[in-house]
Design a protein around this motif. Structure first.
Motif, PDB file in Angstrom:
ATOM      1  N   TYR B 124      -5.299   7.900  12.177  1.00 16.03           N
ATOM      2  CA  TYR B 124      -4.982   6.914  12.692  1.00 16.03           C
ATOM      3  C   TYR B 124      -3.419   6.455  13.452  1.00 16.03           C
ATOM      4  O   TYR B 124      -3.229   5.427  13.836  1.00 16.03           O
ATOM      5  N   PHE B 161     -13.319   4.209   5.843  1.00 17.70           N
ATOM      6  CA  PHE B 161     -12.682   3.858   5.691  1.00 17.70           C
ATOM      7  C   PHE B 161     -11.303   4.572   7.308  1.00 17.70           C
ATOM      8  O   PHE B 161     -11.991   5.414   7.662  1.00 17.70           O
ATOM      9  N   GLU B 162     -10.680   4.047   7.516  1.00 22.35           N
ATOM     10  CA  GLU B 162      -9.239   4.564   9.197  1.00 22.35           C
ATOM     11  C   GLU B 162      -8.538   5.105   7.865  1.00 22.35           C
ATOM     12  O   GLU B 162      -7.957   3.884   8.397  1.00 22.35           O
ATOM     13  N   PHE B 169      -1.163   5.776   5.517  1.00 19.39           N
ATOM     14  CA  PHE B 169      -1.747   3.932   6.004  1.00 19.39           C
ATOM     15  C   PHE B 169      -3.129   4.278   5.032  1.00 19.39           C
ATOM     16  O   PHE B 169      -4.076   5.516   5.529  1.00 19.39           O
ATOM     17  N   ASN B 170      -3.787   3.482   4.684  1.00 14.86           N
ATOM     18  CA  ASN B 170      -5.145   3.312   3.752  1.00 14.86           C
ATOM     19  C   ASN B 170      -5.376   4.279   2.886  1.00 14.86           C
ATOM     20  O   ASN B 170      -6.752   4.320   2.248  1.00 14.86           O
ATOM     21  N   GLU B 173      -6.263   2.999  -0.340  1.00 16.97           N
ATOM     22  CA  GLU B 173      -7.762   2.428  -0.552  1.00 16.97           C
ATOM     23  C   GLU B 173      -9.064   2.943  -0.436  1.00 16.97           C
ATOM     24  O   GLU B 173      -9.591   2.599  -1.171  1.00 16.97           O
ATOM     25  N   GLY B 177     -11.795   1.990  -3.527  1.00 18.40           N
ATOM     26  CA  GLY B 177     -12.938   1.818  -3.118  1.00 18.40           C
ATOM     27  C   GLY B 177     -13.061   2.415  -3.744  1.00 18.40           C
ATOM     28  O   GLY B 177     -14.819   1.672  -4.371  1.00 18.40           O
TER      29      GLY B 177
END
Lengths: 655, 224
Positions: B124, B161-162, B169-170, B173, B177
């Motif tokens: 990303y 997700f990206e 980034f992310n 998560e 998740g």
């Protein structure tokens, strides 16, 4: 849990537009490419090419690649394990057809019997993992040491096996089970005091240090003596104990087994006892050699070995050293090509035949006949509470067929992950050279086990059986028939004419014969030479080394020795065989809970570290590891690495 | 099935085309590192990382493909008992997205039915400035839109997700998740091969506890 702010990125022009409007991708959008794998191996050269992902070849690949050797590891099958594979029932069906078409060298007479139709015999092929060459692992053995050292054990799960049954006088009345110590192995109440004392005397002898002059002398004097005569003559033991010692504990297959070999095998059992708990043997869950092969292949892959299944060697030019493969790739092989006998390319067939059958020292072939039966019973009758497997041994002459050699059977139920719960798989085999006799022996052993099982559960029979159990009318005896029937066997429609018997419900029954150049006593492994082992027979000038089919040995003994023979042949020495210090994965260890449990484990290790196998019989501080008292099990292992297991003694794993 | 240990071990497998950032993603999660020009393999067995989600602690055992995915040569062992899978693609490489679709299909065939799958579009960082001054889509490196990723995930009923393994980034998560999505079960599945290993440690031997002893004395071929 807001994973990310989608709104924010929707504001981007790039994202608001469909991706079609971007510069056209090289590959049409979402078109084709159902199979994403590359076809060509993008590699100019490799140091070593290995054909076949069997057990020995896989360990070899890992050993070489961890030393920085670039290995290309191929298999002409679509699965790992080669002739040591763990297969589903569907794969096994296909395998049997291929054997009978002559496509799988060194296998023959394959038969598969699946009773009933799809309505009466419902099973899911994928629920089964059937080893072509099942094996058991002694708790003190070189392969287990290597699994730990190489960390391949982390990919596997091991379960204990402590029940060894010996068939005798038409009954399975001897059980080695629930023993809490080596002394208790023979805690049969019916033994006379004198017999007990003789047994203890023998146990003491066997566990004495090998350097002990008296022991040395006695073994030397009896080196040509059979173990049976030795036990009778020197220790006044009687037939039942001798049977148990030689065929069950020692897993010898013939009464003519020589004393030194048998003593080594009996000792192997005894020193394996109490290493991890009150059991001598383990089995790996979900499959034996097939599973362990996969583990070593993964290890090799991590170290840089390139894997490709479904690929053959088509040609090799020893001058340019260019190997051509069935996928069209051409790769230069700098050093050696290792070829398993089931992967032999056509263009090398005559080379191989000449090597094996040369005039000076033609290598004898040994037969292993196997009968594998999947039954709808968990066979808990033969197992300890916490366990899911057992061994049954039929000593020579114990069967109505007057078997010349032992029939050895591994029984594993759904708890081992190789079949659904409520079922079990019986893996039986014999090294009887006469194939008709071998088949009769195996079928007879099957009948005895079946009868015993039905008898043991007779009281529950009426309750447990329903109409479903009686639907199968075709007999399951694929061997106890005329040879003509056996040979005219056809998939799916065979054996329907046989006299129906009321029987165990069978899911699947498979029989086949495997050939190997390894002697059942493993002498041409442990004393391998250029005249008795094909690995050493190939000339040093040749780029090609042929490997062996696995032996009939029930344990993994000999596997590492053979792998090292090949390793030495390639690299000149086996000194650096798995001489790797795995230093990764240690970043963790910041968790208080884990840390405290680690301490416990480390303490156990220290407590046990000083046990010398010579005095194991006297040592008694059983730390019953492996039962439910140790739920943490492998959870805390990465923290352990800081402490000891792999660091200090790695060089001592030598046999 | 009483687990004194509140930690649940979860085997997580990674899938995706070469060079989409599978290992980088894991490395970022496990050690919060990112290495440019990383060698395309990771450790000897698998990486582990604990992840606390509310009251539960999940210990991920993360298995990398070790390159065995390249010729469709992943062993059954790889999928066995995997409770979670991350299928990674590179949002700047459409081919990698097509392959991601294949891997999701493969997981449905090979892995256990209740496996939790996350589809992850990585890199990303390469497109995150798109909305800034350089608002020219022709120059954007992004080749797979977020909608395409989301649509595939919705079709397959999996998480999406990206991420950027490079700037982190992310990344966490994804693992949180997955952790939230994994059923809190320790039941033994009916299918022993594709089943759930969780809580099924009966009879399992801890080989680490006596490893020293074993290494010290070898065995098997005692020259009696």
């Amino acid at each position: 849990m807001p994973p990310f702010s989608r709104v924010e990125r929707r504001e981007s022009m790039a994202e608001r537009r469909p991706s079609m409007s971007y510069t056209p991708p090289v590959i049409p959008h979402l078109e084709g490419l159902e199979k994403p794998q590359q076809n060509h191996i993008e590699l100019d050269q490799a140091d070593v090419l290995i054909l076949g992902t069997g057990l020995i070849e896989s360990i070899l690949a890992a050993a070489l690649s961890w030393q920085g050797v670039q290995v290309l590891h191929l298999d002409n099958k679509s699965y790992y394990g080669d002739s040591a594979s763990t297969l589903t029932i569907d794969q096994l069906k296909k395998w049997c057809i291929e054997v009978n078409q002559g496509k799988l060298p060194n296998f023959q007479d394959a038969q598969i019997y699946i009773p009933g139709g799809k309505s009466t015999n419902k099973f899911k092929s994928k629920d089964y993992g059937i080893d072509l060459t099942p094996k058991i692992m002694f708790c003190k053995s070189d392969l287990l040491s290597l699994l730990i050292k190489s960390r391949v054990y982390k990919y596997l799960e091991f379960q204990s096996l402590s029940n060894f049954h010996v068939f005798e006088n038409d009954d399975f009345n001897k059980k080695i089970s629930n023993s809490t110590s080596k002394e208790d192995i023979f805690s049969n109440n019916s033994l006379s005091l004198l017999t007990k004392r003789n047994l203890m005397k023998f146990l003491k002898f066997i566990l004495t240090d090998n350097k002990n002059p008296e022991k040395k002398q006695l073994l030397f004097e009896n080196s040509k003596q059979t173990i049976i005569d030795f036990l009778k003559g020197q220790f006044n033991l009687e037939d039942p104990q001798i049977n148990e010692l030689v065929y069950s504990i020692g897993l010898c297959i013939k009464p003519t087994t020589k004393t030194p070999e048998a003593i080594a095998k009996i000792k192997r059992f005894l020193v394996s006892f109490d290493v991890y708990g009150n059991f001598p043997v383990m089995i790996s869950k979900y499959g034996g050699p097939g599973e362990i092969s996969q583990g070593f292949c993964r290890s090799a892959a991590v170290a840089g070995t390139i894997y490709k299944l479904n690929t053959n060697l088509v040609d090799y030019d020893p001058h340019t050293k260019i190997a051509q493969f069935s996928d069209g790739s051409n790769i230069k092989i700098n050093e050696k090509i290792i070829i398993s006998p089931t992967q032999l390319p056509k263009f090398l067939q005559s080379t191989y035949n000449e090597l094996v059958n040369d005039e000076i020292s033609p290598l004898p072939t040994y037969n292993i006949t196997r009968l594998i039966t999947v039954v709808r019973r968990d066979c808990k009758e033969w197992m300890s509470d916490q366990e899911s497997s057992a061994i049954v041994v039929f000593p020579p002459l114990s069967l109505p067929t007057q078997n010349n050699q032992s029939v050895q059977v591994i029984i594993q139920n759904g708890g081992t992950g190789i079949c659904p719960s409520g079922q079990s798989i019986w893996f039986s085999h014999t090294s009887e050279p006469d194939l008709n006799r071998a088949k009769l022996d195996l079928e007879s052993a099957f009948e005895k086990m079946e009868a015993s099982l039905l008898r043991e559960t007779e009281s529950n029979l009426e309750k447990n059986l329903n109409d479903e159990d009686f639907k199968i009318n075709s007999s399951a005896n694929i061997y106890s028939t005329t040879p003509i029937m056996v040979n005219s066997f056809k998939l799916g429609e065979h054996l329907q004419n046989f006299v129906p018997k009321e029987k165990l419900e069978i899911v699947c029954k498979v029989g086949f014969v495997q050939k190997t150049l390894i002697n059942p006593d493993l002498t041409n492994v442990f004393q391998a030479s250029e005249s008795n082992n094909v690995i050493l027979k190939s000339p040093a000038s040749s780029d090609i080394i042929f490997t062996n089919m696995l032996s009939s040995e029930l344990s993994y003994d000999g596997i590492i020795t053979e792998t090292k023979l090949i390793y030495s042949k390639i690299t000149g020495s086996d000194e650096d065989f798995f001489d790797v210090d795995f230093e990764d994965e240690d970043d963790e260890g910041n968790d208080d809970y884990t840390r405290s449990s680690t301490t416990t484990t480390a303490a156990n290790t220290i407590a046990n570290a000083h046990i010398d196998d010579a005095n194991l019989v006297h040592t008694k501080s059983t730390t019953s590891i492996g039962d439910n008292s140790n739920d943490i099990a492998i959870d805390d292992d990465d923290d352990d690495d800081n402490h000891e297991p792999f660091g200090t003694d790695v060089d001592n794993m030598e046999l | 099935m009483s687990f004194p240990n509140p930690t649940t071990s979860v085997k997580l497998v990674l899938l995706g085309e070469a060079a989409v950032g599978k290992s980088s993603l894991v490395l970022r999660f496990v050690s919060n590192e990112f290495q440019e020009n990383k060698e395309p393999t990771i450790g000897a067995a698998f990486l582990t990382q604990k992840c606390t989600i509310g009251s539960k602690v999940i210990k991920y055992e993360i298995w990398d493909t070790a390159g065995q995915e390249r010729f469709a040569s992943l062993a059954p062992m790889y999928y066995r008992n995997a409770q979670a899978a991350i299928v990674v693609y590179d949002i700047t490489k459409p081919a990698s997205f097509i392959k991601a679709r294949h891997w999701v299909k493969e997981l449905h065939e090979q892995a256990s039915k209740d496996i939790t799958i996350a589809l992850v579009g990585n890199k990303y960082d390469l497109v995150k400035n798109d909305s800034g001054e350089e608002d020219d889509s022709e120059n954007s490196l992004r080749k797979v839109s977020i909608e395409e990723g989301q649509n595939l995930a919705d079709e397959e009923g999996i998480l999406f997700f990206e991420t950027s393994a490079k700037d982190g980034f992310n990344v966490n998560e994804v693992f949180i998740g997955i952790g939230n999505h994994i059923p809190e079960s320790n039941n033994n599945s009916n299918n022993p091969l594709g089943g759930n290993s969780n809580g099924n440690n009966e009879g399992r031997i801890d080989l680490t506890s006596n490893a020293n002893n074993i290494n010290r004395s070898g065995g098997g071929e005692c020259a009696c």
